[in-house]
Design a protein around this motif. Structure first.
Motif: not given
Length: 275
Positions: A9-11, A58-60, A206-222
């Motif tokens: 999240x910090x990164x 060290x936090x990151x 399940x949502x991340x597997x079916x939806x690339x936009x969701x997966x991208x937002x999830x990785x970005x810690x939105x």
């Protein structure tokens, strides 16, 4: 404390912040090397938060001990976090206790039920942290679907958008991305509040597997909520609709109220009244 989650999240937030976003009163340390990415450097965030560079690094790297509330507040200011992001940061650092029952709440507050019934002609429903639709009014059923005919598992906003599409309204092409980003923010925050909720974890996977936009937002810690999203829908009875989807958190609970409204005097507003 979620060391890996806190580090990611910090990164992400550091990488999103630009030097020009920093207040003119703040002084960034002189760069020792060419800036390869537009985001702030670790040493710059450390200087803004008034912590040592080695500690912030060290936090990151998920190697630092739990930061104090004072350090979290300083990091939140340095990274220009919103209220939702401040809350998320604190929870990742273990400064806010997760829900005692470990899962989504089951009982809708009585005052929320009453409010739902008073929204005459305004399609609305109530969701929990998992985005389960736990209560709705007649206008919502007329606009979207007869929720009473769905199983509890099907009565989930995420499921309805991915694998279960028996709804009356269909969205305009290209509008799915906004919903996916919003869902990622809501479920990301919920996953920190309910870290032991296996049902929620399965839903996210399940949502991340079916939806690339969701997966991208999830990785970005939105985690920034989107309180209002405009949607263009087609309804088989009333035709084309341009409506706004509003999300209001219900104080003192893990429930949210979702409402659909249209601009006063517009053809969409008249169509909603005719449902």
């Amino acid at each position: 404390m979620s060391s890996q989650g806190l580090a990611a999240f910090l990164r992400r937030r550091r990488e999103e912040l630009r030097p020009e976003d920093v207040s003119a009163e703040a002084t960034l340390p002189p760069g020792r090397r060419a800036r390869r990415t537009p985001g702030l450097r670790r040493e710059e965030v450390a200087a803004l938060a008034q912590v040592s560079v080695s500690y912030y690094e060290r936090l990151e790297q998920a190697r630092a001990p739990r930061p104090s509330p004072q350090v979290l507040a300083a990091l939140a200011r340095a990274l220009h976090l919103t209220e939702a992001e401040r809350d998320h940061l604190a929870r990742l650092a273990g400064q806010v206790l997760p829900s005692e029952n470990g899962g989504a709440p089951e009982h809708v507050p009585e005052d929320a039920q009453q409010l739902l019934g008073r929204l005459d002609g305004i399609p609305a429903y109530i969701v929990n942290d998992r985005q389960d639709i736990v209560a709705w009014n007649a206008a919502a059923a007329a606009l979207i679907t007869d929720f009473s005919r769905l199983t509890p598992d099907e009565r989930n906003v995420t499921h309805m958008s991915t694998r279960f599409r028996a709804t009356l309204c269909t969205g305009a092409p290209g509008s799915e991305s906004d919903f996916s980003q919003q869902a990622a923010a809501q479920l990301r925050a919920a996953s920190v509040r309910h870290p032991t909720d296996n049902v929620l974890a399965e839903l996210i996977n399940e949502f991340a597997a079916h939806d690339p936009d969701f997966a991208s937002s999830w990785r970005n810690h939105t985690v920034r909520p989107t309180p209002s999203v405009r949607k263009n829908l087609h309804h088989p009875t009333v035709g084309e609709l341009e409506i706004d989807r509003h999300i209001l958190s219900l104080p003192g609970s893990d429930f949210s109220l979702v409402m659909y409204t249209a601009e006063a005097g517009s053809p969409s507003a008249a169509a909603l009244k005719g449902l």
